[in-house]
Design an enzyme around this catalytic site. Structure first.
Site, PDB file in Angstrom:
ATOM      1  N   ASP A 121       0.828  -1.183  -0.071  1.00 21.87           N
ATOM      2  CA  ASP A 121      -0.031  -0.073   0.138  1.00 21.87           C
ATOM      3  C   ASP A 121       0.637   1.260  -0.074  1.00 21.87           C
ATOM      4  O   ASP A 121       1.666   1.539   0.862  1.00 21.87           O
ATOM      5  CB  ASP A 121      -0.917   0.132   1.386  1.00 21.87           C
ATOM      6  N   ASP A 180     -13.770  -4.159  -2.128  1.00 26.43           N
ATOM      7  CA  ASP A 180     -13.469  -3.919  -0.802  1.00 26.43           C
ATOM      8  C   ASP A 180     -14.888  -3.657  -0.103  1.00 26.43           C
ATOM      9  O   ASP A 180     -15.633  -2.866   0.316  1.00 26.43           O
ATOM     10  CB  ASP A 180     -12.951  -2.227  -0.580  1.00 26.43           C
TER      11      ASP A 180
END
Length: 390
Positions: free
Chosen positions: A70, A239
């Site tokens: 990330d 998500d």
């Protein structure tokens, strides 16, 4: 391959065509290229003979171990690798502002993107994913630091690279020039990406797909990119978060409801839940479930699903098996399990207990709590085929 016979390569003179990408097949692929070039240089290529094969042996699809990085800018403007706790990437800081405890520290910094990615390649990662977790706020075309990360990483990493974040159509606020999702993706591909990951835009595309009676427009980011670069180059990152319910009866029939094991029940003992999709990094919820989005994504031309779970993210308690089974059982394309890995056993559990083809981890590798090699060794001990380097 997986029980099917096919022609893996053909050769005529100095020309050899293969059904795989040696430059993306790690050490084995690089050795293949080295042998070919040396044979050309030595003038021995035409003297090669077929290797002996056993017709009773069949290759198997191995389960892949994927490492995610990330990436975002910290408060000083530097591009760093971070890791969230249920998508919160800031340290828990109890400093006070104006007499009030903020609880919001600096961005968690776990290292530099290229150096970390190179380390994971050396340690045996099958694929590496760069996820630009703040790019939905800006334009990708001008995101030079992230493009430079890809360009540098592709010089020393020889497994597939996936990049995600902000792959959508957008208008430059200054020039007013409109960039299509295909143009954005093309910039990433030219910088060294092998696959692009689409998040929020895929949810919007799925909503439109069902609104039109399951008809394609040919204009969504999934369709336009897969038509040019192939379905294998398009990954959909979903998500979702759990919506707990006491019974499936009161849930809209368009949502897929799953039954939860005892240790996974809701805060009030709810035995069921459905998985609500979110966009904008988990900040906005949509009235559509993960299974529905996955099915639409496959129909529109996606080649793979990266399946996250906000509830499990950063918890190190294992993957959400109920979610993984619900989605992998509804589509025919590969599913990558994500969110929740904390030890070697979690990889074995998700491969044994669900239909996913790959599993992804981040924090446990970044913090050096677990090594990639130990994960694969543990998998092999339990009869799960993995690519072992060495």
């Amino acid at each position: 391959y997986e029980g099917q016979e096919y022609i893996s390569s053909v050769q005529r003179g100095n020309v050899c065509a293969t059904q795989f990408h040696p430059e993306k097949s790690g050490t084995t692929g690089l050795n293949f290229l080295k042998g070919f070039l040396e044979a050309v240089e030595n003038g021995t290529l035409s003297q090669t003979t077929p290797l002996p094969t056993n017709p009773d042996q069949h290759t198997q699809l191995v389960k892949r171990v994927v490492v995610a990085l990330d990436v975002r800018s910290n408060d000083a403007g530097d591009l760093v690798v971070t890791k969230g706790d249920q998508y919160d990437v800031r340290e828990k800081d109890d400093s006070e502002e104006g007499g009030a405890t903020t609880g919001r520290g600096g961005v968690r910094n776990l290292g530099k993107p290229v150096q970390l990615a190179a380390r994971y390649y050396t340690e045996g990662a099958d694929e590496i994913a760069f996820l630009n977790i703040t790019s939905f706020r800006q334009g990708v075309i001008e995101d030079m630091p992230m493009l430079q990360v890809l360009e540098e990483a592709s010089k020393c990493i020889f497994v597939p690279l996936t990049v995600g974040g902000g792959i959508r159509s957008y208008t430059d606020p200054e020039s007013k020039k409109v960039y299509s999702a295909l143009e954005v993706a093309s910039r990433y591909f030219r910088a060294g990406a092998d696959k692009i990951s689409i998040g929020s835009d895929a949810v919007i595309a799925a909503e439109e797909y069902y609104k039109l009676g399951m008809k394609k427009t040919g204009e969504t980011s999934i369709e336009t990119i897969s038509q040019v670069y192939g379905v294998q180059a398009v990954v959909i990152s979903i998500d979702p978060k759990r919506v707990y319910v006491s019974s499936p009866d009161g849930v809209d029939k368009k949502h897929t409801v799953v039954s939860l094991e005892d240790g996974q029940k809701g805060p009030n003992g709810e035995q069921y839940c459905w998985y609500q999709c979110t966009v904008k990094g988990g900040r906005e919820a949509k009235d559509i479930c993960a299974v529905t989005v996955a099915k639409a994504a496959e129909a529109l031309g996606a080649g793979e699903i990266m399946l996250n779970c906000i509830d499990m993210d950063g918890q190190c308690n294992g993957f959400d098996h109920a979610l993984m089974n619900a989605v992998s059982g509804a589509v025919t394309i590969p599913v990558i399990a994500s969110s929740g890995a904390g030890c070697e056993k979690h990889f074995v559990d998700v491969f044994k207990g669900t239909g996913v083809q790959a599993a992804l981890a981040a924090g446990m590798f970044h913090r050096k709590e677990v090594e990639i090699g130990s994960v694969k060794k543990h998998m092999e001990e339990f009869g799960i085929r993995a690519r072992i380097i060495g």
